[in-house]
Design a protein around this motif. Structure first.
Motif, PDB file in Angstrom:
ATOM      1  N   ILE A   1     -15.616 -26.217  46.783  1.00 43.45           N
ATOM      2  CA  ILE A   1     -15.855 -26.735  48.268  1.00 43.45           C
ATOM      3  C   ILE A   1     -14.437 -27.446  48.432  1.00 43.45           C
ATOM      4  N   PRO A   2     -13.653 -27.125  49.359  1.00 38.12           N
ATOM      5  CA  PRO A   2     -12.435 -27.671  49.532  1.00 38.12           C
ATOM      6  C   PRO A   2     -12.498 -29.139  50.327  1.00 38.12           C
ATOM      7  N   PRO A   3     -11.557 -29.944  50.203  1.00 36.31           N
ATOM      8  CA  PRO A   3     -11.255 -30.977  51.132  1.00 36.31           C
ATOM      9  C   PRO A   3     -11.230 -30.544  52.730  1.00 36.31           C
ATOM     10  N   ASP A   4     -12.046 -31.100  53.755  1.00 30.77           N
ATOM     11  CA  ASP A   4     -11.958 -30.639  54.957  1.00 30.77           C
ATOM     12  C   ASP A   4     -11.361 -31.844  55.804  1.00 30.77           C
ATOM     13  N   GLY A   5     -11.373 -32.915  55.227  1.00 30.03           N
ATOM     14  CA  GLY A   5     -11.172 -34.243  56.265  1.00 30.03           C
ATOM     15  C   GLY A   5     -12.259 -34.808  56.710  1.00 30.03           C
TER      16      GLY A   5
ATOM     17  N   ARG B   1      -6.282 -23.516  40.287  1.00 28.13           N
ATOM     18  CA  ARG B   1      -5.695 -22.523  41.326  1.00 28.13           C
ATOM     19  C   ARG B   1      -5.612 -23.087  42.641  1.00 28.13           C
ATOM     20  N   HIS B   2      -6.036 -24.116  42.895  1.00 28.95           N
ATOM     21  CA  HIS B   2      -6.021 -25.029  44.491  1.00 28.95           C
ATOM     22  C   HIS B   2      -5.093 -25.909  44.372  1.00 28.95           C
ATOM     23  N   ARG B   3      -4.144 -25.994  43.281  1.00 25.34           N
ATOM     24  CA  ARG B   3      -3.235 -27.177  43.269  1.00 25.34           C
ATOM     25  C   ARG B   3      -2.430 -27.464  44.191  1.00 25.34           C
ATOM     26  N   ALA B   4      -2.224 -26.573  45.334  1.00 20.79           N
ATOM     27  CA  ALA B   4      -1.290 -26.931  46.296  1.00 20.79           C
ATOM     28  C   ALA B   4      -1.735 -27.920  47.306  1.00 20.79           C
ATOM     29  N   LEU B   5      -3.201 -28.065  47.081  1.00 22.68           N
ATOM     30  CA  LEU B   5      -3.874 -28.837  48.153  1.00 22.68           C
ATOM     31  C   LEU B   5      -4.005 -30.591  47.595  1.00 22.68           C
TER      32      LEU B   5
ATOM     33  N   PRO C   1      -1.792 -33.488  45.751  1.00 22.71           N
ATOM     34  CA  PRO C   1      -0.259 -33.859  45.647  1.00 22.71           C
ATOM     35  C   PRO C   1      -0.491 -34.664  44.210  1.00 22.71           C
ATOM     36  N   ALA C   2       0.735 -35.037  43.849  1.00 22.73           N
ATOM     37  CA  ALA C   2       0.804 -35.836  42.634  1.00 22.73           C
ATOM     38  C   ALA C   2      -0.008 -37.197  42.878  1.00 22.73           C
ATOM     39  N   GLY C   3      -0.431 -37.555  41.902  1.00 24.91           N
ATOM     40  CA  GLY C   3      -1.328 -38.849  41.955  1.00 24.91           C
ATOM     41  C   GLY C   3      -2.940 -38.557  42.496  1.00 24.91           C
ATOM     42  N   SER C   4      -3.134 -37.566  43.136  1.00 23.62           N
ATOM     43  CA  SER C   4      -4.494 -37.109  43.416  1.00 23.62           C
ATOM     44  C   SER C   4      -5.530 -37.517  42.343  1.00 23.62           C
ATOM     45  N   PHE C   5      -6.816 -38.097  42.654  1.00 19.29           N
ATOM     46  CA  PHE C   5      -7.747 -38.591  41.657  1.00 19.29           C
ATOM     47  C   PHE C   5      -8.465 -37.234  41.189  1.00 19.29           C
ATOM     48  N   VAL C   6      -8.719 -37.038  40.083  1.00 22.59           N
ATOM     49  CA  VAL C   6      -9.532 -36.070  39.503  1.00 22.59           C
ATOM     50  C   VAL C   6     -10.781 -36.638  38.607  1.00 22.59           C
ATOM     51  N   PHE C   7     -11.910 -36.627  39.009  1.00 21.64           N
ATOM     52  CA  PHE C   7     -13.074 -37.009  38.177  1.00 21.64           C
ATOM     53  C   PHE C   7     -13.896 -35.859  37.520  1.00 21.64           C
ATOM     54  N   VAL C   8     -14.084 -35.773  36.335  1.00 21.02           N
ATOM     55  CA  VAL C   8     -14.273 -34.721  35.493  1.00 21.02           C
ATOM     56  C   VAL C   8     -15.664 -35.276  34.746  1.00 21.02           C
ATOM     57  N   LEU C   9     -16.786 -34.619  35.315  1.00 19.31           N
ATOM     58  CA  LEU C   9     -18.101 -35.177  34.738  1.00 19.31           C
ATOM     59  C   LEU C   9     -18.628 -34.011  33.950  1.00 19.31           C
TER      60      LEU C   9
END
Length: 301
Positions: free
Chosen positions: A133-137, A169-173, A175-183
């Protein structure tokens, strides 16, 4: 209806070039917190932007009142990604059992992270081993909540590795510093190469370790008691453990958790451990996470 959780601040663990507290710096001047430069005062500029020290020095040098204002880089919203492990084991201990409902804890944590991303005006994305589910703003959590609520959508071993690969695979969306929470409960951890790939992308990764404090983080003293054992397929069998076997299980589980957290720390990650599905206790855990990061930034400033 579930109450809206109180959000926690998205505080990055370290400063990336051009990143301010999880927000990406824009080349456009604006109302951000990072100073871009100075210029002469213009009518209509907020008084709060005046650099009084620089203004006093310039006034003294020129012999007349001169005011200097600080300009700041505008700040863009952070990107936040939720990565969820959907193995059957993540659905263990649901009602009416008295232990940690890992599915409920995961959903509560996801809801809190979504509220925190929205409070920071951030874009939220979601992935598991199959769904993206991509970020859509829009800031909408409903599609993610529907996915989390699909009770029959469970994955086989290696689900977390596949989910992290899908995100990469969606790394282009992101940038550096993006938050990733792995549950995940991290009882079926991804290989080191998955973590190293995330590190290489310079994302701010937070593993959220969801484990029952009785049966997974430790083990009770149940020597001589017949226990019903449920496997990943839902099949139940009776097991009789001796006191020595129960103690060995406890030592094994506690050592496993210690090694998991230490390994994540060596990778530069700052994990959150959840042993309750209570939203208030989950919120307290993430608030402690944010405060740890604030203290770290003050020490390294």
């Amino acid at each position: 209806m579930t109450a809206t959780p109180h959000p926690f601040p998205l505080v990055p663990r370290r400063r990336f070039a051009g990143v301010q507290f999880g927000e990406r710096r824009s080349p456009v001047r604006g109302s951000g917190s990072e100073v871009a430069g100075s210029r002469a005062y213009r009518p209509g500029d907020p008084v709060t932007t005046i650099d009084w020290g620089a203004s006093a020095r310039l006034s003294a040098a020129r012999g007349e009142d001169q005011f200097v204002v600080r300009e700041h880089f505008a700040e863009q919203a952070p990107r936040v990604a939720l990565v969820v492990d959907r193995r059957p084991e993540m659905a263990f201990y649901g009602p009416p059992l008295p232990w940690l409902d890992k599915r409920a804890a995961t959903e509560s944590a996801a809801r809190l992270i979504a509220a925190s991303a929205a409070a920071a005006r951030g874009d939220l994305a979601y992935t598991d081993d199959e769904a993206w589910i991509p970020p859509d703003g829009s800031g909408r959590f409903a599609p993610i909540e529907r996915r989390l609520g699909e009770r029959d959508a469970v994955a086989a071993s290696g689900a977390l590795e596949r989910a992290l690969g899908l995100l990469a695979r969606h790394r282009a969306l992101f940038p550096a510093g993006s938050f990733v929470f792995v549950l995940s409960d991290f009882l079926d951890p991804p290989p080191a190469r998955s973590w190293l790939q995330l590190r290489g992308l310079h994302w701010d990764v937070t593993p959220v370790v969801v484990q029952d404090p009785v049966w997974e983080q430790s083990f009770p003293a149940v020597g001589g008691v017949v226990l019903p054992l449920v496997d990943a397929g839902g099949r139940t069998s009776d097991v009789l453990l001796s006191a020595r076997e129960a103690a060995a299980r406890r030592a094994e589980n506690e050592t496993r958790l210690e090694h998991t957290l230490a390994g994540l720390g060596r990778l530069g990650f700052d994990p959150v451990v959840l042993g309750s599905a209570d939203p208030a206790r989950i919120a307290a855990s993430f608030a402690s996470w944010a405060e740890r990061r604030r203290r770290l930034r003050r020490r390294t400033a």
